[in-house]
Scaffold this active site. Structure first.
Site, mmCIF file in Angstrom:
data_model
loop_
_atom_site.group_PDB
_atom_site.id
_atom_site.type_symbol
_atom_site.label_atom_id
_atom_site.label_comp_id
_atom_site.label_asym_id
_atom_site.label_seq_id
_atom_site.Cartn_x
_atom_site.Cartn_y
_atom_site.Cartn_z
ATOM 1 C CD GLU A 1 36.771 68.343 72.228
ATOM 2 O OE1 GLU A 1 37.791 68.740 71.631
ATOM 3 O OE2 GLU A 1 36.782 67.416 73.060
ATOM 4 C CG ASN B 1 39.363 62.131 69.515
ATOM 5 O OD1 ASN B 1 39.894 62.635 68.523
ATOM 6 N ND2 ASN B 1 39.649 62.532 70.753
ATOM 7 C CD GLU B 2 43.918 63.129 70.683
ATOM 8 O OE1 GLU B 2 43.978 63.254 71.915
ATOM 9 O OE2 GLU B 2 44.424 63.961 69.889
ATOM 10 C CE1 TYR C 1 45.159 70.905 68.171
ATOM 11 C CE2 TYR C 1 45.551 68.644 68.869
ATOM 12 C CZ TYR C 1 44.674 69.663 68.527
ATOM 13 O OH TYR C 1 43.313 69.444 68.534
ATOM 14 C CD GLU D 1 41.592 66.622 67.731
ATOM 15 O OE1 GLU D 1 42.424 67.081 68.552
ATOM 16 O OE2 GLU D 1 40.693 65.832 68.038
ATOM 17 C CD GLN E 1 38.107 72.182 69.491
ATOM 18 O OE1 GLN E 1 36.980 72.576 69.784
ATOM 19 N NE2 GLN E 1 38.683 71.165 70.121
HETATM 20 O O1 AHR Z 1 41.370 69.900 70.423
HETATM 21 C C1 AHR Z 1 41.535 69.698 71.779
HETATM 22 C C2 AHR Z 1 41.831 68.257 72.122
HETATM 23 O O2 AHR Z 1 43.054 67.874 71.583
HETATM 24 C C3 AHR Z 1 40.870 67.235 71.574
HETATM 25 O O3 AHR Z 1 39.752 67.086 72.364
HETATM 26 C C4 AHR Z 1 41.681 65.984 71.583
HETATM 27 O O4 AHR Z 1 41.288 65.080 70.591
HETATM 28 C C5 AHR Z 1 43.105 66.477 71.405
HETATM 29 O O5 AHR Z 1 43.959 65.932 72.329
#
Ligand code: AHR
Length: 516
Positions: free
Chosen positions: A49, A196-197, A265, A320, A369
């Site tokens: 990103e 995205n999101e 995450y 992600e 990432q």
């Molecule tokens: O990876 C960091 C961020 O986490 C990304 O930009 C977003 O899609 C997510 O919230």
């Protein structure tokens, strides 16, 4: 008499040790199956990103840099990613994707407008890394590009034009422009994210609204002649938002939908993430809890997908995932720069095992990432570059790419902390095209070794070799001063006897065995 007592005492000690060891034992039962799914290599995907030092001052240093580069991308990073067999790379975001206007990133660099990266530190970027740079990099890496389209602040036409620009081989305003900009043949981009999101930074939409928006954008994203058509991925749920997946699967016609995303995450608490180095065992345990949650999330999202798509045509794409901690001291809070320790190796090994075991529906995933951001496989500082423990796990595991899953049944002791418990051992197995069997084992217990026995008699193997990744402490990591502190090593603490493979897994270790 004294001697007799000593012998009895020694026997009792030995017996109690034996029962302790047995109580710790884990077992794996192999369930051979001819129609087990293939582990898609695309679950080994990465994510780049425009965030902090991922692109600028990370991957991309520019052609004029003293650091050896190819079209501005560091050669050391290119080589490391090739070694990793990176199958796909997602770009340009993330949250950034829904602010990105691709047309500003093509044509002569000196004429490109700037963009303020509003999600990540409000830094001004010069758009010098754009579509050509990214797609040429993917070609160089032998990786499939995965472009995340701007749905939040971009127009339908803009996204349709992007598809035409990169994929159309005939005469059109966009393909002519591409040629003017120095690229004759189209790149042929298959993987496209439609936003995205969308529930958050992508527009704070309700899923009912986004599903309609998706239908509209996906309709106008013609394949521009790409053989096999585009593979379109809907912006998916955050964690356990099962309603999100339910509505996407119910309301989007499946001919417009090849993948549904999911983001998860391993973060302890968004308001108290804890440090990436210098964490307590409690913080470690909580991170493991979050990482292990992936098993439940995937299982439940897949159950919903099975309901609407029993034939399994639409894939789950975990685009992600990874550990997320506080940024390193004295670094920009918007840049998400963190160190990568043995804790991250545990997340990587465990998550990949989960994805393997769900290979029927999980066909793609992207670790967040690739360089200098979150759970990065590579960190850079000036001209120096280091490979993290996560890199090593992904490399050890890449033997599973495109191999056939070997389903297993696992019984494991617990890793207990205070009153809470987690499975201490997790595992997966596969057979590659040459008939080699690979078994990956992770022991997340911070303190105890675990012995695991695997009945491999059905596989008729002659012998095994193995590699291990572990270290003295959970917080160990590679640094620019000591870049090779953590490295995979040959591993010998196993034996194969009468079809039973017995492996002694040290605390917080990842082991990959190869059987022939
Ligand atoms: O990876 C960091 C961020 O986490 C990304 O930009 C977003 O899609 C997510 O919230």
């Amino acid at each position: 008499m004294k001697n007799k007592l000593q012998i009895i005492g020694a026997l009792l000690v030995a017996l109690s040790c034996f029962s302790l060891v047995s109580a710790q034992d884990a077992t794996i039962r192999i369930i051979p199956s001819d129609d087990a799914p293939t582990i898609s290599r695309h679950i080994y995907g990465h994510f780049a990103e425009h965030l902090g030092r991922c692109i600028y001052d990370g991957l991309y240093v520019g052609e004029k840099s003293n650091i050896p580069n190819t079209e501005g991308v560091r050669n050391d990073i290119i080589n490391a990613l090739k070694e990793l067999k990176i199958p796909n790379l997602r770009w340009p975001g993330g949250c950034f994707a829904d602010t990105y206007h691709w047309k500003d990133g093509v044509g002569p660099q000196s004429e490109r407008p700037t963009i303020v990266n509003t999600w990540w530190g409000n830094v001004t970027e010069d758009n010098s890394f754009g579509t050509h740079n990214f797609l040429n990099l993917c070609e160089e890496l032998g990786a499939e590009p995965y472009l995340a389209g701007n749905v939040g602040s971009g127009e339908v036409q803009e996204l349709a034009d992007w598809v035409q620009y990169v994929n159309f081989d005939g005469i059109s305003p966009m393909s002519d422009w591409r040629k003017e900009n120095g690229r004759d043949k189209p790149w042929g981009v298959k993987y496209w994210g439609v936003g995205n999101e969308a529930w958050g930074c992508g527009g704070n939409m309700r899923v009912e609204y986004y599903a309609d928006i998706y239908r509209k954008y996906a309709t106008f994203m013609s394949d521009a002649g790409l053989e096999g058509g585009l593979y379109k991925i809907a912006s998916g749920a955050s964690n356990d938002d099962y309603h999100w997946t339910e509505v996407l699967m119910r309301d989007i016609p499946h001919n417009l939908l090849q993948g549904v995303a999911l983001h998860h995450y391993s973060v302890i608490d968004w308001n108290a993430k804890g440090p990436s180095v210098g964490f307590s065992e409690e913080q470690y345990f909580k991170t493991m809890e979050q990482a292990w949650l992936m098993e439940e999330l995937v299982t439940k999202h897949v159950e919903i997908m099975d309901k609407y798509d029993p034939k399994g045509k639409v894939d789950l794409v975990v685009d992600e995932w990874g550990g997320w901690y506080d940024v390193m001291e004295d670094t920009n809070p918007g840049f998400l720069y963190q160190q990568n320790t043995m804790r991250d190796a545990m997340i990587a090994g465990m998550t990949l095992n989960i994805f393997h075991n769900h290979a029927r529906r999980v066909k793609m995933a992207n670790l967040a990432q690739v360089v200098n951001v979150l759970q990065a496989v590579i960190l850079t500082e000036g001209e120096k570059m280091i490979l993290t423990p996560t890199y090593h796990v992904m490399k050890m595991y890449n033997v599973h790419q495109d191999a056939q899953l070997i389903p297993i049944e696992l019984a494991t002791p617990d890793y207990a902390y205070n009153d809470e418990k987690l499975p201490a051992v997790n595992a997966s197995a596969s057979k590659d095209a040459e008939g080699k069997v690979h078994i990956s084992l992770v022991n997340i217990d911070a303190n105890k070794s675990n012995t695991i026995s695997v009945d491999v008699s059905a596989l008729k193997l002659k012998g095994f070799t193995a590699e291990i990744l572990t270290s003295k402490t959970l917080e160990d990591h590679n640094t620019f001063e000591s870049p090779e502190k953590i490295q995979p090593e040959k591993f010998k603490k196993f034996k194969l006897k009468k079809g039973i493979l017995e492996v002694e897994l040290p605390p917080f270790s990842v082991v990959v065995l190869e059987g022939n």
